[in-house]
Design a protein around this motif. Structure first.
Motif, PDB file in Angstrom:
ATOM      1  N   ASP A  71     -49.130  26.524-110.513  1.00 20.95           N
ATOM      2  CA  ASP A  71     -47.721  26.868-110.373  1.00 20.95           C
ATOM      3  C   ASP A  71     -47.516  27.730-109.136  1.00 20.95           C
ATOM      4  OD1 ASP A  71     -47.654  29.891-111.271  1.00 20.95           O
ATOM      5  OD2 ASP A  71     -48.837  28.852-112.791  1.00 20.95           O
ATOM      6  N   TYR A  72     -46.324  27.637-108.557  1.00 28.55           N
ATOM      7  CA  TYR A  72     -46.041  28.337-107.302  1.00 28.55           C
ATOM      8  C   TYR A  72     -44.538  28.561-107.212  1.00 28.55           C
ATOM      9  CZ  TYR A  72     -47.016  29.652-102.434  1.00 28.55           C
ATOM     10  OH  TYR A  72     -47.190  30.347-101.249  1.00 28.55           O
ATOM     11  N   PHE A  73     -44.141  29.786-106.835  1.00 26.42           N
ATOM     12  CA  PHE A  73     -42.731  30.131-106.713  1.00 26.42           C
ATOM     13  C   PHE A  73     -42.357  30.322-105.246  1.00 26.42           C
ATOM     14  CE2 PHE A  73     -43.528  31.035-111.096  1.00 26.42           C
ATOM     15  CZ  PHE A  73     -42.310  30.867-111.750  1.00 26.42           C
ATOM     16  N   VAL A  74     -41.178  29.833-104.882  1.00 27.51           N
ATOM     17  CA  VAL A  74     -40.670  29.998-103.521  1.00 27.51           C
ATOM     18  C   VAL A  74     -39.281  30.620-103.604  1.00 27.51           C
ATOM     19  CG1 VAL A  74     -40.073  28.885-101.337  1.00 27.51           C
ATOM     20  CG2 VAL A  74     -41.960  27.980-102.729  1.00 27.51           C
ATOM     21  N   TYR A  75     -39.124  31.773-102.946  1.00 30.44           N
ATOM     22  CA  TYR A  75     -37.841  32.471-102.882  1.00 30.44           C
ATOM     23  C   TYR A  75     -37.233  32.190-101.514  1.00 30.44           C
ATOM     24  CZ  TYR A  75     -40.009  34.785-106.844  1.00 30.44           C
ATOM     25  OH  TYR A  75     -40.632  35.036-108.035  1.00 30.44           O
ATOM     26  N   ALA A  76     -36.149  31.431-101.491  1.00 27.58           N
ATOM     27  CA  ALA A  76     -35.554  30.987-100.232  1.00 27.58           C
ATOM     28  C   ALA A  76     -34.193  31.632-100.013  1.00 27.58           C
ATOM     29  CB  ALA A  76     -35.415  29.470-100.228  1.00 27.58           C
ATOM     30  N   VAL A  77     -33.984  32.110 -98.795  1.00 29.59           N
ATOM     31  CA  VAL A  77     -32.695  32.663 -98.372  1.00 29.59           C
ATOM     32  C   VAL A  77     -32.172  31.765 -97.257  1.00 29.59           C
ATOM     33  CG1 VAL A  77     -31.514  34.606 -97.295  1.00 29.59           C
ATOM     34  CG2 VAL A  77     -33.292  35.016 -99.016  1.00 29.59           C
ATOM     35  N   THR A  78     -31.016  31.162 -97.468  1.00 22.81           N
ATOM     36  CA  THR A  78     -30.452  30.263 -96.453  1.00 22.81           C
ATOM     37  C   THR A  78     -29.316  30.905 -95.665  1.00 22.81           C
ATOM     38  OG1 THR A  78     -29.035  29.300 -98.167  1.00 22.81           O
ATOM     39  CG2 THR A  78     -31.113  28.189 -97.698  1.00 22.81           C
ATOM     40  N   SER A 107     -35.382  24.283-109.761  1.00 21.59           N
ATOM     41  CA  SER A 107     -34.629  25.054-108.767  1.00 21.59           C
ATOM     42  C   SER A 107     -33.364  25.639-109.382  1.00 21.59           C
ATOM     43  CB  SER A 107     -34.269  24.151-107.580  1.00 21.59           C
ATOM     44  OG  SER A 107     -33.591  24.885-106.586  1.00 21.59           O
ATOM     45  N   ARG A 108     -33.017  26.848-108.955  1.00 27.08           N
ATOM     46  CA  ARG A 108     -31.773  27.476-109.383  1.00 27.08           C
ATOM     47  C   ARG A 108     -31.215  28.293-108.228  1.00 27.08           C
ATOM     48  NH1 ARG A 108     -33.366  31.719-114.055  1.00 27.08           N
ATOM     49  NH2 ARG A 108     -31.214  32.401-113.749  1.00 27.08           N
ATOM     50  N   PRO A 109     -29.905  28.295-108.025  1.00 30.42           N
ATOM     51  CA  PRO A 109     -29.301  29.025-106.905  1.00 30.42           C
ATOM     52  C   PRO A 109     -29.343  30.532-107.133  1.00 30.42           C
ATOM     53  CG  PRO A 109     -27.592  28.090-108.288  1.00 30.42           C
ATOM     54  CD  PRO A 109     -28.897  27.586-108.838  1.00 30.42           C
ATOM     55  N   PHE A 110     -29.220  31.254-106.015  1.00 35.41           N
ATOM     56  CA  PHE A 110     -29.197  32.718-106.100  1.00 35.41           C
ATOM     57  C   PHE A 110     -28.312  33.278-105.000  1.00 35.41           C
ATOM     58  CE2 PHE A 110     -30.582  36.783-104.426  1.00 35.41           C
ATOM     59  CZ  PHE A 110     -30.502  37.577-105.562  1.00 35.41           C
ATOM     60  N   GLN A 111     -27.574  34.314-105.341  1.00 36.82           N
ATOM     61  CA  GLN A 111     -26.895  35.144-104.353  1.00 36.82           C
ATOM     62  C   GLN A 111     -26.724  36.541-104.934  1.00 36.82           C
ATOM     63  OE1 GLN A 111     -22.656  32.926-105.153  1.00 36.82           O
ATOM     64  NE2 GLN A 111     -22.753  34.261-103.394  1.00 36.82           N
ATOM     65  N   GLY A 170     -34.284  23.444 -93.007  1.00 41.61           N
ATOM     66  CA  GLY A 170     -35.559  24.103 -92.735  1.00 41.61           C
ATOM     67  C   GLY A 170     -36.275  24.515 -94.007  1.00 41.61           C
ATOM     68  N   VAL A 171     -35.528  25.020 -94.979  1.00 41.78           N
ATOM     69  CA  VAL A 171     -36.109  25.398 -96.272  1.00 41.78           C
ATOM     70  C   VAL A 171     -36.666  24.167 -96.981  1.00 41.78           C
ATOM     71  CG1 VAL A 171     -35.560  26.225 -98.594  1.00 41.78           C
ATOM     72  CG2 VAL A 171     -34.741  27.483 -96.603  1.00 41.78           C
ATOM     73  N   ALA A 172     -35.915  23.049 -96.930  1.00 39.77           N
ATOM     74  CA  ALA A 172     -36.372  21.820 -97.581  1.00 39.77           C
ATOM     75  C   ALA A 172     -37.715  21.361 -97.006  1.00 39.77           C
ATOM     76  CB  ALA A 172     -35.316  20.723 -97.426  1.00 39.77           C
ATOM     77  N   GLY A 173     -37.859  21.453 -95.671  1.00 38.61           N
ATOM     78  CA  GLY A 173     -39.119  21.075 -95.043  1.00 38.61           C
ATOM     79  C   GLY A 173     -40.258  21.990 -95.442  1.00 38.61           C
ATOM     80  N   ALA A 174     -39.991  23.299 -95.484  1.00 41.08           N
ATOM     81  CA  ALA A 174     -41.027  24.260 -95.884  1.00 41.08           C
ATOM     82  C   ALA A 174     -41.453  24.024 -97.333  1.00 41.08           C
ATOM     83  CB  ALA A 174     -40.507  25.687 -95.707  1.00 41.08           C
ATOM     84  N   LEU A 175     -40.484  23.739 -98.189  1.00 41.63           N
ATOM     85  CA  LEU A 175     -40.806  23.461 -99.600  1.00 41.63           C
ATOM     86  C   LEU A 175     -41.712  22.232 -99.711  1.00 41.63           C
ATOM     87  CD1 LEU A 175     -37.337  24.044-101.305  1.00 41.63           C
ATOM     88  CD2 LEU A 175     -39.390  25.426-101.601  1.00 41.63           C
ATOM     89  N   GLU A 176     -41.435  21.218 -98.908  1.00 42.22           N
ATOM     90  CA  GLU A 176     -42.244  19.993 -98.931  1.00 42.22           C
ATOM     91  C   GLU A 176     -43.706  20.304 -98.611  1.00 42.22           C
ATOM     92  OE1 GLU A 176     -42.121  15.779 -99.548  1.00 42.22           O
ATOM     93  OE2 GLU A 176     -40.384  17.099 -99.450  1.00 42.22           O
ATOM     94  N   ILE A 177     -43.913  21.110 -97.576  1.00 39.62           N
ATOM     95  CA  ILE A 177     -45.280  21.426 -97.149  1.00 39.62           C
ATOM     96  C   ILE A 177     -45.971  22.328 -98.166  1.00 39.62           C
ATOM     97  CG2 ILE A 177     -46.608  22.678 -95.396  1.00 39.62           C
ATOM     98  CD1 ILE A 177     -44.706  21.563 -93.307  1.00 39.62           C
ATOM     99  N   LEU A 178     -45.267  23.313 -98.695  1.00 44.71           N
ATOM    100  CA  LEU A 178     -45.860  24.203 -99.692  1.00 44.71           C
ATOM    101  C   LEU A 178     -46.227  23.445-100.963  1.00 44.71           C
ATOM    102  CD1 LEU A 178     -43.468  27.253 -99.205  1.00 44.71           C
ATOM    103  CD2 LEU A 178     -45.899  27.195 -98.625  1.00 44.71           C
ATOM    104  N   GLY A 190     -28.885  31.194-101.403  1.00 51.58           N
ATOM    105  CA  GLY A 190     -30.326  30.986-101.466  1.00 51.58           C
ATOM    106  C   GLY A 190     -30.676  30.349-102.797  1.00 51.58           C
ATOM    107  N   HIS A 191     -31.937  30.155-103.016  1.00 53.72           N
ATOM    108  CA  HIS A 191     -32.360  29.594-104.297  1.00 53.72           C
ATOM    109  C   HIS A 191     -33.823  29.911-104.557  1.00 53.72           C
ATOM    110  CE1 HIS A 191     -34.021  26.270-101.872  1.00 53.72           C
ATOM    111  NE2 HIS A 191     -32.844  26.228-101.288  1.00 53.72           N
ATOM    112  N   VAL A 192     -34.171  29.847-105.814  1.00 53.61           N
ATOM    113  CA  VAL A 192     -35.550  30.040-106.254  1.00 53.61           C
ATOM    114  C   VAL A 192     -36.073  28.685-106.719  1.00 53.61           C
ATOM    115  CG1 VAL A 192     -37.094  31.216-107.864  1.00 53.61           C
ATOM    116  CG2 VAL A 192     -35.073  32.397-106.970  1.00 53.61           C
ATOM    117  N   THR A 193     -37.247  28.318-106.232  1.00 55.99           N
ATOM    118  CA  THR A 193     -37.869  27.055-106.636  1.00 55.99           C
ATOM    119  C   THR A 193     -39.220  27.349-107.265  1.00 55.99           C
ATOM    120  OG1 THR A 193     -36.781  25.835-104.854  1.00 55.99           O
ATOM    121  CG2 THR A 193     -38.723  24.810-105.871  1.00 55.99           C
ATOM    122  N   ALA A 194     -39.438  26.797-108.439  1.00 56.52           N
ATOM    123  CA  ALA A 194     -40.717  26.944-109.132  1.00 56.52           C
ATOM    124  C   ALA A 194     -41.395  25.585-109.182  1.00 56.52           C
ATOM    125  CB  ALA A 194     -40.501  27.477-110.546  1.00 56.52           C
TER     126      ALA A 194
END
Length: 363
Positions: free
Chosen positions: A140-147, A88-92, A213-221, A7-11
């Motif tokens: 500013d807006y944070f997105v926590y994504a789990v892939t 963006s930074r990865p997370f696990q 799917g995460v990339a598309g959601a990030l685009e819209i957000l 996953g990753h965190v995007t700010a």
């Protein structure tokens, strides 16, 4: 208990840097480093679901911007004057680790460093900016994504097992939320397939999906936040202009009523401002066409609702209506002043003729 395998965190840090941007000039400046952004929330997407004027995106390194340690940076430049810096930074790891990371990010002073990066990038593109700003309005807006999870699961199962963690993540709380607050956070969610989930809130979002799917959601957000930033700017601008115009209408020069120009200048200013802001708001609202993609339209609508975008749009529309009312008043008053001057001129001419008649000058 399932843990996050990838996953990753995007700010997102968005800045209103100018009245507008010449994207063609930006592309010329960046060359092959600049790419047109394309909306792709799902693999099969109709060709007419697209940006009206695709923003330009470029890696931070290509603009000579020093990356913030531990983050990968990317800029996106919108034609209506917004520059978005995505970090963006990865997370696990475990859900506890994800909550700890969210708390750490809340405490980190990323805002100032993000603005410094943005200002450096803007300097490289200054020739393409129309009316650049000295001070920046920001969001500013944070997105926590789990892939991927180590044990694949459905969205419903994830909510049942980790709804408390997701709600705390989006509220930025370390302590357990009440059942009422947890349900309030989680009821605003969207799933397209059984295995995907988006839970947006006013300052952050949680996304569980494949990498595309995460990339598309990030685009819209990101786009929804750029709209929010623009309407905040329009609201502030209208506040300033209305305050100035009220003062202008209440303070007139002594000679203006006598020459029929008491409200003329104000009417012209009001008309120009009304057209200018209307044009800008129309361009912002029509920047993205989502007709034909139900998921993308629903996600944008949900994100906009959670951000309070509708309230900002309504506030701008109300102020534009006030502006229009003041303009009509100024035009009517100008017509009345000119009518009174015309009547006074006619009376003066009649009196002059009578005086000349009795003096025998006129017969």
């Amino acid at each position: 208990m399932p843990v996050v395998a990838s996953g990753h965190v995007t700010a997102f840090f968005l800045f209103d840097v100018a009245e507008g941007v010449d994207l063609a000039a930006v592309r010329d400046r960046l060359g092959s480093a600049g790419q047109s952004a394309r909306l792709a929330p799902r693999p099969a997407i109709p060709p007419y679901v697209k940006y009206q004027e695709p923003p330009v995106q470029v890696e931070a390194d290509a603009l000579g911007t020093t990356a913030i340690e531990g983050w990968q940076g990317r800029f996106k430049i919108f034609d209506y004057g917004v520059v978005s810096l995505s970090l963006s930074r990865p997370f696990q790891g475990s859900w506890t680790d994800l909550l700890a990371l969210a708390q750490q990010l809340t405490a980190e002073p990323l805002d100032a460093r993000a603005e410094a990066c943005c200002r450096h990038a803007v300097e490289q593109l200054r020739s393409a900016l129309h009316e650049p700003r000295a001070s920046y309005l920001s969001e500013d807006y944070f997105v926590y994504a789990v892939t991927a999870l180590d044990q694949p699961t459905t969205a419903d199962t994830m909510l049942a097992a980790h709804g408390d963690e997701i709600a705390r993540l989006l509220r930025g709380e370390t302590e357990l939320l009440s059942a009422q607050e947890r349900d309030e956070v989680l009821r605003h969610r969207l799933s397209y397939l059984a295995s995907d989930l988006v839970v947006p809130s006013w300052n952050a979002a949680f996304v569980y999906d494949t990498e595309p799917g995460v990339a598309g959601a990030l685009e819209i957000l990101e786009f929804a936040n750029s709209q929010l930033l623009q309407f905040r700017y329009y609201d502030q601008r209208l506040d300033r202009e209305l305050t100035r115009i009220y003062a202008r209408l209440q303070t007139t020069r002594w000679y203006e009523p006598w020459i029929g120009r008491r409200y003329t200048a104000a009417a012209r200013e009001l008309h120009a401002l009304f057209i200018d802001v209307n044009e800008l708001t129309d361009r912002t609202e029509n920047a993205l066409k989502l007709v034909g993609d139900v998921y993308a339209a629903r996600l944008l609508g949900l994100a906009a609702a959670r951000l309070g975008l509708g309230a900002w749009k309504d506030a701008v529309r109300d102020k534009l209506k006030t502006l229009d009312d003041i303009y009509r008043f100024a035009v009517d008053q100008t017509a009345m002043d000119r009518g009174e001057i015309l009547e006074a001129a006619i009376v003066f001419i009649l009196v002059l003729e009578l005086v000349l008649f009795f003096m025998g000058i006129m017969t």
